[in-house]
Design an enzyme around this catalytic site. Structure first.
Site, PDB file in Angstrom:
ATOM      1  N   SER A   1       0.854  -1.184   0.000  1.00  0.00           N
ATOM      2  CA  SER A   1       0.000   0.000   0.000  1.00  0.00           C
ATOM      3  C   SER A   1       0.886   1.229   0.000  1.00  0.00           C
ATOM      4  CB  SER A   1      -0.890   0.013   1.248  1.00  0.00           C
ATOM      5  OG  SER A   1      -1.515   1.269   1.420  1.00  0.00           O
TER       6      SER A   1
ATOM      7  N   TYR B   1      -1.021  -0.542  10.185  1.00  0.00           N
ATOM      8  CA  TYR B   1      -1.149  -1.015   8.797  1.00  0.00           C
ATOM      9  C   TYR B   1       0.033  -0.535   7.961  1.00  0.00           C
ATOM     10  CZ  TYR B   1      -3.307  -1.529   4.140  1.00  0.00           C
ATOM     11  OH  TYR B   1      -3.592  -1.852   2.834  1.00  0.00           O
TER      12      TYR B   1
END
Length: 256
Positions: A148, A161
């Site tokens: 990501s 995350y």
């Protein structure tokens, strides 16, 4: 015009976290292009409809639904063994399974931190190691990790995350260097905003993937199919000189 170098015909691919969103788009795309695909997530009831739809479609590839928790090493080993048993081999692994939630860093519990790191980073390790063991003994293959942009530049309310995805990016580069001599290509995709149900629910994004105009350059949200396009390229022979790279897919740059 030659297009054979982009083909996945006759390959076998495992895509983790493929019951919906980006993973679902990938297995559908791969099967349409002639690859046999293993559709897998933690709940069999979520992946069976995806596999059935592929098998009932006009796709040239076949689909197999397998339940697998990527944090469970025995389940991962069984996933790879069953793939090889049913389809006769394994050419591509896409480590797409992931999870996240938004929270200020001061409010993330130890269990919450460990859960996100376990699924996103530890799961990638488990699957890569299991698939890599097969590939290194059977003429190589492709491993595509899904990270990501949060792992590249950080993200407010998602420090756990972002840290896990940063680990995936570094893992990609490191493993690619170790396994290149065995003809295992390891690369990574780092998407920005993609119109999935998860992004809608967590980040309040209202964009509908069906309404996104792919002919428009000036946008900062993409579709699952656009990420699948990149995964197809990385799984194909056309990407043969790309090793250990993380390809960012975020749309139009926003310069300050």
């Amino acid at each position: 015009m030659t297009t054979a170098q982009f083909s996945l015909e006759g390959q076998t691919a495992v895509v983790t976290g493929s019951s919906s969103g980006i993973g679902k788009a990938m297995v559908e795309r791969f099967a349409d292009d002639g690859a046999n695909v293993v559709v897998t997530s933690r709940e069999l009831e979520n992946v069976e409809p995806v596999a059935e739809a592929i098998n009932e479609s006009e796709a040239d590839g076949q689909a197999l639904a397998v339940e697998c928790d990527v944090t469970d090493r025995e389940a991962v080993d069984e996933l790879i063994a069953r793939t090889v048993d049913v389809f006769g081999g394994l050419d591509t692994l896409v480590n797409n399974a992931g999870a996240s939630f938004q929270a200020p860093p001061a409010e993330i519990s130890e269990n919450g931190w460990k859960t996100i790191v376990d699924i996103n980073l530890h799961g990638t390790f488990h699957c890569s190691q299991a698939a890599g063991a097969y590939m290194r003994e059977h003429d190589g293959g492709k491993i595509i990790n899904v990270a990501s942009v949060a792992g590249q530049r950080g993200s407010r309310q998602m420090s756990h995350y972002g840290a896990a995805k940063a680990g995936v990016i570094n893992f990609t580069k490191s493993v690619a260097a170790d396994w290149a001599e065995d003809d295992v290509w390891v690369n990574c995709i780092a998407p920005g905003l993609v119109a999935t149900e998860g992004v809608k629910s967590q980040m309040g994004v209202d964009d509908d993937a069906d309404a996104i105009d792919r002919t428009t350059a000036d946008r900062t949200i993409g579709t699952p199919e656009e990420v699948a396009d990149l995964a197809q390229f990385l799984a194909s022979p056309a990407s043969s000189y790309i090793v250990g790279e993380t390809i960012t897919i975020t749309g139009t740059p926003r310069l300050e």
